[in-house]
Design a protein around this motif. Structure first.
Motif, PDB file in Angstrom:
ATOM      1  N   VAL A  69     -17.276 -18.677  13.129  1.00  0.00           N
ATOM      2  CA  VAL A  69     -17.897 -20.004  13.156  1.00  0.00           C
ATOM      3  C   VAL A  69     -16.817 -21.019  13.518  1.00  0.00           C
ATOM      4  CG1 VAL A  69     -19.699 -19.428  11.500  1.00  0.00           C
ATOM      5  CG2 VAL A  69     -17.541 -20.357  10.665  1.00  0.00           C
ATOM      6  N   GLY A  70     -17.216 -22.100  14.171  1.00  0.00           N
ATOM      7  CA  GLY A  70     -16.259 -23.086  14.633  1.00  0.00           C
ATOM      8  C   GLY A  70     -16.015 -24.204  13.640  1.00  0.00           C
ATOM      9  N   VAL A  71     -14.812 -24.747  13.683  1.00  0.00           N
ATOM     10  CA  VAL A  71     -14.456 -25.921  12.876  1.00  0.00           C
ATOM     11  C   VAL A  71     -14.199 -27.058  13.850  1.00  0.00           C
ATOM     12  CG1 VAL A  71     -12.855 -26.883  11.187  1.00  0.00           C
ATOM     13  CG2 VAL A  71     -13.439 -24.444  11.115  1.00  0.00           C
ATOM     14  N   SER A  72     -14.882 -28.178  13.641  1.00  0.00           N
ATOM     15  CA  SER A  72     -14.846 -29.255  14.621  1.00  0.00           C
ATOM     16  C   SER A  72     -14.469 -30.585  13.988  1.00  0.00           C
ATOM     17  CB  SER A  72     -16.219 -29.398  15.296  1.00  0.00           C
ATOM     18  OG  SER A  72     -17.164 -29.865  14.350  1.00  0.00           O
ATOM     19  N   LEU A  73     -14.226 -31.562  14.857  1.00  0.00           N
ATOM     20  CA  LEU A  73     -13.932 -32.916  14.392  1.00  0.00           C
ATOM     21  C   LEU A  73     -15.134 -33.512  13.658  1.00  0.00           C
ATOM     22  CD1 LEU A  73     -11.794 -35.135  14.379  1.00  0.00           C
ATOM     23  CD2 LEU A  73     -12.682 -35.910  16.588  1.00  0.00           C
ATOM     24  N   GLY A  74     -16.338 -33.074  14.038  1.00  0.00           N
ATOM     25  CA  GLY A  74     -17.531 -33.563  13.341  1.00  0.00           C
ATOM     26  C   GLY A  74     -17.509 -33.232  11.863  1.00  0.00           C
ATOM     27  N   LEU A  75     -17.016 -32.041  11.522  1.00  0.00           N
ATOM     28  CA  LEU A  75     -16.906 -31.672  10.111  1.00  0.00           C
ATOM     29  C   LEU A  75     -15.893 -32.559   9.405  1.00  0.00           C
ATOM     30  CD1 LEU A  75     -17.425 -29.850   7.689  1.00  0.00           C
ATOM     31  CD2 LEU A  75     -15.739 -28.242   8.619  1.00  0.00           C
ATOM     32  N   VAL A  76     -14.782 -32.842  10.058  1.00  0.00           N
ATOM     33  CA  VAL A  76     -13.770 -33.723   9.464  1.00  0.00           C
ATOM     34  C   VAL A  76     -14.361 -35.102   9.204  1.00  0.00           C
ATOM     35  CG1 VAL A  76     -11.570 -34.880   9.877  1.00  0.00           C
ATOM     36  CG2 VAL A  76     -11.850 -32.473  10.506  1.00  0.00           C
ATOM     37  N   ARG A  77     -15.120 -35.630  10.169  1.00  0.00           N
ATOM     38  CA  ARG A  77     -15.730 -36.958   9.985  1.00  0.00           C
ATOM     39  C   ARG A  77     -16.723 -36.947   8.823  1.00  0.00           C
ATOM     40  NH1 ARG A  77     -16.217 -37.271  16.217  1.00  0.00           N
ATOM     41  NH2 ARG A  77     -14.419 -38.562  16.803  1.00  0.00           N
ATOM     42  N   MET A  78     -17.480 -35.864   8.700  1.00  0.00           N
ATOM     43  CA  MET A  78     -18.424 -35.762   7.595  1.00  0.00           C
ATOM     44  C   MET A  78     -17.696 -35.802   6.257  1.00  0.00           C
ATOM     45  SD  MET A  78     -20.659 -32.553   6.280  1.00  0.00           S
ATOM     46  CE  MET A  78     -19.260 -32.108   5.240  1.00  0.00           C
ATOM     47  N   LEU A  79     -16.592 -35.076   6.170  1.00  0.00           N
ATOM     48  CA  LEU A  79     -15.846 -35.051   4.919  1.00  0.00           C
ATOM     49  C   LEU A  79     -15.224 -36.409   4.610  1.00  0.00           C
ATOM     50  CD1 LEU A  79     -14.155 -31.576   5.402  1.00  0.00           C
ATOM     51  CD2 LEU A  79     -15.938 -32.144   3.751  1.00  0.00           C
ATOM     52  N   ARG A  80     -14.719 -37.084   5.652  1.00  0.00           N
ATOM     53  CA  ARG A  80     -14.154 -38.414   5.444  1.00  0.00           C
ATOM     54  C   ARG A  80     -15.199 -39.383   4.922  1.00  0.00           C
ATOM     55  NH1 ARG A  80     -10.832 -39.130  11.119  1.00  0.00           N
ATOM     56  NH2 ARG A  80      -8.947 -37.960  10.547  1.00  0.00           N
ATOM     57  N   ALA A  81     -16.436 -39.218   5.400  1.00  0.00           N
ATOM     58  CA  ALA A  81     -17.515 -40.112   4.978  1.00  0.00           C
ATOM     59  C   ALA A  81     -18.044 -39.745   3.599  1.00  0.00           C
ATOM     60  CB  ALA A  81     -18.652 -40.073   5.999  1.00  0.00           C
ATOM     61  N   GLY A  82     -17.577 -38.616   3.062  1.00  0.00           N
ATOM     62  CA  GLY A  82     -18.057 -38.187   1.746  1.00  0.00           C
ATOM     63  C   GLY A  82     -19.479 -37.698   1.767  1.00  0.00           C
ATOM     64  N   ALA A  83     -19.940 -37.249   2.946  1.00  0.00           N
ATOM     65  CA  ALA A  83     -21.345 -36.833   3.079  1.00  0.00           C
ATOM     66  C   ALA A  83     -21.486 -35.368   2.708  1.00  0.00           C
ATOM     67  CB  ALA A  83     -21.819 -37.056   4.512  1.00  0.00           C
ATOM     68  N   ALA A  84     -22.424 -35.081   1.826  1.00  0.00           N
ATOM     69  CA  ALA A  84     -22.759 -33.697   1.467  1.00  0.00           C
ATOM     70  C   ALA A  84     -24.167 -33.676   0.923  1.00  0.00           C
ATOM     71  CB  ALA A  84     -21.782 -33.148   0.439  1.00  0.00           C
ATOM     72  N   GLY A  85     -24.971 -32.801   1.458  1.00  0.00           N
ATOM     73  CA  GLY A  85     -26.340 -32.692   0.984  1.00  0.00           C
ATOM     74  C   GLY A  85     -26.588 -31.312   0.403  1.00  0.00           C
ATOM     75  N   ALA A  86     -27.856 -31.007   0.214  1.00  0.00           N
ATOM     76  CA  ALA A  86     -28.211 -29.695  -0.320  1.00  0.00           C
ATOM     77  C   ALA A  86     -27.812 -28.600   0.653  1.00  0.00           C
ATOM     78  CB  ALA A  86     -29.703 -29.639  -0.604  1.00  0.00           C
ATOM     79  N   ALA A  87     -27.922 -28.906   1.941  1.00  0.00           N
ATOM     80  CA  ALA A  87     -27.532 -27.949   2.978  1.00  0.00           C
ATOM     81  C   ALA A  87     -26.163 -28.330   3.524  1.00  0.00           C
ATOM     82  CB  ALA A  87     -28.563 -27.930   4.096  1.00  0.00           C
ATOM     83  N   GLY A  88     -25.404 -27.322   3.911  1.00  0.00           N
ATOM     84  CA  GLY A  88     -24.111 -27.576   4.521  1.00  0.00           C
ATOM     85  C   GLY A  88     -24.268 -27.984   5.970  1.00  0.00           C
ATOM     86  N   PRO A  89     -23.180 -28.406   6.609  1.00  0.00           N
ATOM     87  CA  PRO A  89     -23.250 -28.864   7.995  1.00  0.00           C
ATOM     88  C   PRO A  89     -23.533 -27.727   8.965  1.00  0.00           C
ATOM     89  CG  PRO A  89     -20.979 -28.757   7.261  1.00  0.00           C
ATOM     90  CD  PRO A  89     -21.825 -28.503   6.054  1.00  0.00           C
ATOM     91  N   GLY A  90     -24.041 -28.101  10.137  1.00  0.00           N
ATOM     92  CA  GLY A  90     -24.267 -27.145  11.204  1.00  0.00           C
ATOM     93  C   GLY A  90     -23.051 -27.041  12.102  1.00  0.00           C
ATOM     94  N   GLY A  91     -23.189 -26.260  13.174  1.00  0.00           N
ATOM     95  CA  GLY A  91     -22.105 -26.090  14.116  1.00  0.00           C
ATOM     96  C   GLY A  91     -22.287 -24.825  14.941  1.00  0.00           C
ATOM     97  N   GLU A  92     -21.197 -24.395  15.594  1.00  0.00           N
ATOM     98  CA  GLU A  92     -21.252 -23.238  16.476  1.00  0.00           C
ATOM     99  C   GLU A  92     -20.981 -21.949  15.707  1.00  0.00           C
ATOM    100  OE1 GLU A  92     -18.454 -25.958  18.908  1.00  0.00           O
ATOM    101  OE2 GLU A  92     -19.261 -26.068  16.874  1.00  0.00           O
ATOM    102  N   MET A  93     -21.603 -20.888  16.197  1.00  0.00           N
ATOM    103  CA  MET A  93     -21.354 -19.566  15.627  1.00  0.00           C
ATOM    104  C   MET A  93     -21.579 -18.506  16.699  1.00  0.00           C
ATOM    105  SD  MET A  93     -24.366 -17.748  15.384  1.00  0.00           S
ATOM    106  CE  MET A  93     -25.878 -18.260  16.185  1.00  0.00           C
ATOM    107  N   VAL A  94     -21.001 -17.341  16.447  1.00  0.00           N
ATOM    108  CA  VAL A  94     -21.275 -16.138  17.239  1.00  0.00           C
ATOM    109  C   VAL A  94     -21.497 -15.006  16.253  1.00  0.00           C
ATOM    110  CG1 VAL A  94     -20.288 -14.410  18.814  1.00  0.00           C
ATOM    111  CG2 VAL A  94     -19.982 -16.849  19.276  1.00  0.00           C
ATOM    112  N   GLY A  95     -22.511 -14.181  16.511  1.00  0.00           N
ATOM    113  CA  GLY A  95     -22.803 -13.070  15.618  1.00  0.00           C
ATOM    114  C   GLY A  95     -23.859 -12.156  16.202  1.00  0.00           C
ATOM    115  N   ARG A  96     -24.487 -11.361  15.326  1.00  0.00           N
ATOM    116  CA  ARG A  96     -25.524 -10.422  15.757  1.00  0.00           C
ATOM    117  C   ARG A  96     -26.829 -10.706  15.033  1.00  0.00           C
ATOM    118  NH1 ARG A  96     -23.951  -6.395  19.035  1.00  0.00           N
ATOM    119  NH2 ARG A  96     -21.698  -6.042  19.213  1.00  0.00           N
TER     120      ARG A  96
END
Length: 308
Positions: free
Chosen positions: A37-64
């Motif tokens: 799974v990818g780690v992006s600047l969007g995740l950093v911005r979310m953490l800086r804003a103190g945003a967290a909900g019941a669901a975690g953030p989305g983003g890129e992934m590769v799998g089966r």
């Protein structure tokens, strides 16, 4: 399954690895067992804003693909896929919408595929949005980042006459030259050299105007960062310069066939050895270190987490 729980208000432990029950795909959904799974600047911005909900953030992934919801067509259990999910991507199993994922060729590693399915797609599409033509010169900001290092490579692969990489510090020069940059400049330099035809700006802020200033007459700047920024429109007039806003999301929703065409082009370029995605990989339980790489802008290429 293991899953990251985000607690941005907890300075001491903003990430925790929890055991959770794997989700069950509903109608029109895929269950995907992730590889990376990818780690992006969007995740950093979310953490800086103190945003967290019941669901975690989305983003890129590769799998089966592990299971299919009712009504899903075109995929089978065991298919290797990559793309974007809307929530809870930092887990060993995720729910995906078929329209937001694509098949990954068997010859491509999970890490390479993760870099290409989003970062490569953004880089190629930004070049197209800038009406890039063979022989033109291109300047890329954030040139050592996940999308930027691929934009440098793509510009060269598609016939740019000159590729300039703009980076935050000179210690990234060897890396971006290795990606094919003809010249390297830093943000602190007073001049970025001879003007260029196209600027791809993935940083925003003050660099948007710097990018406009670096354009030659009839030049085009493509702004694809969420970092904002302002432009003195008077500086556009005499040189007939253009600033073009770009987001891959709108194209994904309205022109899915174009997305597939561009992904096919990326796979072909990669198969021909013209694209060499770079990445820095860590295990899932070291997500704090991965976020630190992004936050400090010290990463070279894509930052990703192995989930198994």
């Amino acid at each position: 399954m293991r899953k990251v729980r985000f607690r941005p208000q907890d300075i001491a432990e903003p990430f925790r690895i929890d055991e959770a029950v794997a989700p069950v795909p509903g109608p029109g959904q895929l269950l995907v067992d992730t590889e990376v799974v990818g780690v992006s600047l969007g995740l950093v911005r979310m953490l800086r804003a103190g945003a967290a909900g019941a669901a975690g953030p989305g983003g890129e992934m590769v799998g089966r693909v592990a299971a299919l919801g009712a009504g899903v067509e075109g995929f089978r259990v065991g298919d290797r896929v990559g793309g974007v999910v809307f929530e809870d991507v930092y887990a060993e199993s995720v729910l995906a919408v078929p329209a937001m994922v694509t098949a990954v060729p068997p010859r491509v590693t999970a890490a390479e595929a993760l870099a290409l399915v989003r970062g490569g797609l953004v880089a190629l599409s930004a070049l197209r949005a800038g009406r890039f033509a063979r022989g033109e010169s291109v300047l890329v900001t954030a040139a050592a980042g996940g999308s930027g290092h691929l934009a440098v490579q793509l510009a060269g692969a598609l016939g740019a006459g000159r590729v300039v990489a703009a980076v935050g510090s000179a210690d990234k020069a060897d890396f971006v030259r290795g990606c094919g940059a003809d010249e390297v400049v830093t943000y602190a330099q007073d001049s970025w050299g001879e003007p260029v035809d196209v600027v791809l700006d993935g940083v925003g802020g003050d660099l948007v105007q710097r990018g406009v200033d670096a354009l030659r007459p009839h030049g085009r700047l493509v702004a694809f960062s969420a970092g904002g920024g302002t432009v003195d429109t008077a500086g556009l007039l005499g040189g007939l310069k253009s600033v073009i806003g770009f987001s891959i999301g709108l194209i994904s929703r309205r022109q899915p066939e174009l997305i597939e065409q561009r992904r096919a082009e990326l796979w072909d370029l990669h198969g021909a050895g013209r694209l060499r995605p770079a990445h820095e990989a860590l295990p899932l339980d070291r997500i704090a270190e991965a976020v630190g790489l992004i936050e400090s802008r010290s990463n070279l290429g894509r930052v990703l987490l192995h989930t198994n």
